[in-house]
Design a protein around this motif. Structure first.
Motif, mmCIF file in Angstrom:
data_model
loop_
_atom_site.group_PDB
_atom_site.id
_atom_site.type_symbol
_atom_site.label_atom_id
_atom_site.label_comp_id
_atom_site.label_asym_id
_atom_site.label_seq_id
_atom_site.Cartn_x
_atom_site.Cartn_y
_atom_site.Cartn_z
ATOM 1 N N GLU A 124 0.858 -1.179 0.000
ATOM 2 C CA GLU A 124 0.000 0.000 0.000
ATOM 3 C C GLU A 124 0.893 1.228 0.000
ATOM 4 O O GLU A 124 1.820 1.336 0.801
ATOM 5 N N VAL A 125 0.635 2.143 -0.909
ATOM 6 C CA VAL A 125 1.378 3.400 -0.959
ATOM 7 C C VAL A 125 0.562 4.420 -0.188
ATOM 8 O O VAL A 125 -0.609 4.655 -0.496
ATOM 9 N N ARG A 126 1.172 5.013 0.802
ATOM 10 C CA ARG A 126 0.474 5.995 1.640
ATOM 11 C C ARG A 126 0.892 7.403 1.245
ATOM 12 O O ARG A 126 1.975 7.624 0.712
ATOM 13 N N PRO A 173 3.643 -6.902 7.320
ATOM 14 C CA PRO A 173 3.304 -5.532 7.717
ATOM 15 C C PRO A 173 4.406 -4.793 8.465
ATOM 16 O O PRO A 173 5.192 -5.385 9.181
ATOM 17 N N GLY A 174 4.415 -3.510 8.237
ATOM 18 C CA GLY A 174 5.361 -2.603 8.870
ATOM 19 C C GLY A 174 5.726 -1.530 7.874
ATOM 20 O O GLY A 174 5.938 -1.825 6.703
ATOM 21 N N PRO A 175 5.777 -0.269 8.298
ATOM 22 C CA PRO A 175 6.085 0.811 7.359
ATOM 23 C C PRO A 175 7.514 0.718 6.850
ATOM 24 O O PRO A 175 8.427 0.344 7.572
ATOM 25 N N ILE A 176 7.689 1.045 5.590
ATOM 26 C CA ILE A 176 8.995 1.059 4.951
ATOM 27 C C ILE A 176 9.145 2.444 4.342
ATOM 28 O O ILE A 176 8.249 2.917 3.645
ATOM 29 N N ASP A 177 10.262 3.110 4.593
ATOM 30 C CA ASP A 177 10.479 4.444 4.049
ATOM 31 C C ASP A 177 10.579 4.347 2.530
ATOM 32 O O ASP A 177 11.377 3.580 1.993
ATOM 33 N N LEU A 178 9.758 5.105 1.825
ATOM 34 C CA LEU A 178 9.713 5.064 0.364
ATOM 35 C C LEU A 178 11.080 5.347 -0.243
ATOM 36 O O LEU A 178 11.483 4.731 -1.212
ATOM 37 N N VAL A 179 11.830 6.255 0.343
ATOM 38 C CA VAL A 179 13.135 6.625 -0.195
ATOM 39 C C VAL A 179 14.104 5.450 -0.151
ATOM 40 O O VAL A 179 14.880 5.233 -1.074
ATOM 41 N N ILE A 237 5.519 3.154 2.219
ATOM 42 C CA ILE A 237 4.899 1.986 1.620
ATOM 43 C C ILE A 237 4.699 0.988 2.742
ATOM 44 O O ILE A 237 5.586 0.783 3.572
ATOM 45 N N VAL A 238 3.540 0.381 2.792
ATOM 46 C CA VAL A 238 3.266 -0.656 3.781
ATOM 47 C C VAL A 238 3.210 -1.979 3.036
ATOM 48 O O VAL A 238 2.422 -2.152 2.102
ATOM 49 N N GLY A 242 13.370 3.320 -9.839
ATOM 50 C CA GLY A 242 11.975 3.031 -10.146
ATOM 51 C C GLY A 242 11.531 1.640 -9.734
ATOM 52 O O GLY A 242 10.373 1.298 -9.868
ATOM 53 N N GLN A 243 12.451 0.824 -9.225
ATOM 54 C CA GLN A 243 12.112 -0.530 -8.788
ATOM 55 C C GLN A 243 11.993 -0.560 -7.268
ATOM 56 O O GLN A 243 12.759 0.084 -6.562
ATOM 57 N N LEU A 244 11.021 -1.326 -6.771
ATOM 58 C CA LEU A 244 10.878 -1.481 -5.323
ATOM 59 C C LEU A 244 11.826 -2.559 -4.821
ATOM 60 O O LEU A 244 12.020 -3.580 -5.462
ATOM 61 N N ARG A 245 12.420 -2.311 -3.672
ATOM 62 C CA ARG A 245 13.223 -3.340 -3.000
ATOM 63 C C ARG A 245 12.775 -3.395 -1.555
ATOM 64 O O ARG A 245 12.087 -2.499 -1.074
ATOM 65 N N ASP A 246 13.123 -4.430 -0.869
ATOM 66 C CA ASP A 246 12.728 -4.651 0.529
ATOM 67 C C ASP A 246 11.230 -4.874 0.685
ATOM 68 O O ASP A 246 10.685 -4.712 1.765
ATOM 69 N N ILE A 247 10.542 -5.220 -0.390
ATOM 70 C CA ILE A 247 9.132 -5.599 -0.337
ATOM 71 C C ILE A 247 9.109 -7.124 -0.408
ATOM 72 O O ILE A 247 9.746 -7.716 -1.274
ATOM 73 N N SER A 248 8.391 -7.754 0.496
ATOM 74 C CA SER A 248 8.373 -9.215 0.510
ATOM 75 C C SER A 248 7.710 -9.767 -0.753
ATOM 76 O O SER A 248 6.852 -9.129 -1.354
ATOM 77 N N SER A 249 8.139 -10.936 -1.114
ATOM 78 C CA SER A 249 7.605 -11.632 -2.277
ATOM 79 C C SER A 249 7.574 -13.105 -1.938
ATOM 80 O O SER A 249 8.567 -13.656 -1.465
ATOM 81 N N PHE A 250 6.423 -13.733 -2.118
ATOM 82 C CA PHE A 250 6.264 -15.125 -1.751
ATOM 83 C C PHE A 250 5.805 -15.939 -2.949
ATOM 84 O O PHE A 250 4.994 -15.467 -3.747
ATOM 85 N N PRO A 251 6.301 -17.173 -3.068
ATOM 86 C CA PRO A 251 5.816 -18.040 -4.145
ATOM 87 C C PRO A 251 4.377 -18.463 -3.877
ATOM 88 O O PRO A 251 4.011 -18.740 -2.731
#
Length: 151
Positions: free
Chosen positions: A109-111, A122-128, A116-117, A134-143
């Motif tokens: 979720e972009v706030r 869950p847990g806030p991640i600093d957008l910067v 970004i949540v 332009g690519q997101l990192r540190d966002i979980s990804s599950f199979p």
């Protein structure tokens, strides 16, 4: 555009492809779903995106609205099967069509507070700190595995 289903008389109404507030057209849209079921919403919104994705076309679904407007319900749905939202239905359709392909799932979720949540961890991640070129990192990804629940 989807208007939140309700049994109460609303000040917000649909008129052709226009949302009417207090008898004036306030928002125009190419289509408006009024009191639409989750199934109908998926058929109109989700299925075309999945079909495009399966043809190799990138697809994005953006849910926008105020607090309590029905974004989460439209996307994820309720607790019973017929209330499943767009995302579980889309993932189910992708798994059915692709069979044994490897599918990774991320949800965030972009706030408006430049955060970004991660909705899967869950847990806030600093957008910067989570964007690079332009690519997101540190966002979980599950199979996603066949038969796995996506709620």
């Amino acid at each position: 555009m989807r208007l939140r289903p309700t049994e109460a008389v609303q000040a917000v109404k649909k008129s052709k492809n226009c949302v009417v507030i207090e008898d004036e057209c306030e928002f125009e849209a190419s289509g408006i779903l009024d009191n639409a079921s989750q199934d109908e919403t998926f058929k109109v919104v989700g299925r075309p995106l999945v079909e495009a994705t399966l043809r190799g076309i990138s697809s994005t679904l953006l849910a926008y609205g105020g607090i309590g407007s029905g974004k989460t319900y439209s996307l994820y749905g309720g607790k019973v099967n017929h209330e499943r939202g767009i995302i579980p239905r889309a993932l189910e359709m992708i798994v059915q069509k692709m069979g044994s392909a490897q599918i990774q799932v991320s949800a965030y979720e972009v706030r408006s507070t430049d955060h970004i949540v991660d909705l899967l961890t869950p847990g806030p991640i600093d957008l910067v700190t989570c964007t690079v070129g332009g690519q997101l990192r540190d966002i979980s990804s599950f199979p996603l595995k066949d038969g796995q629940s996506v709620r």
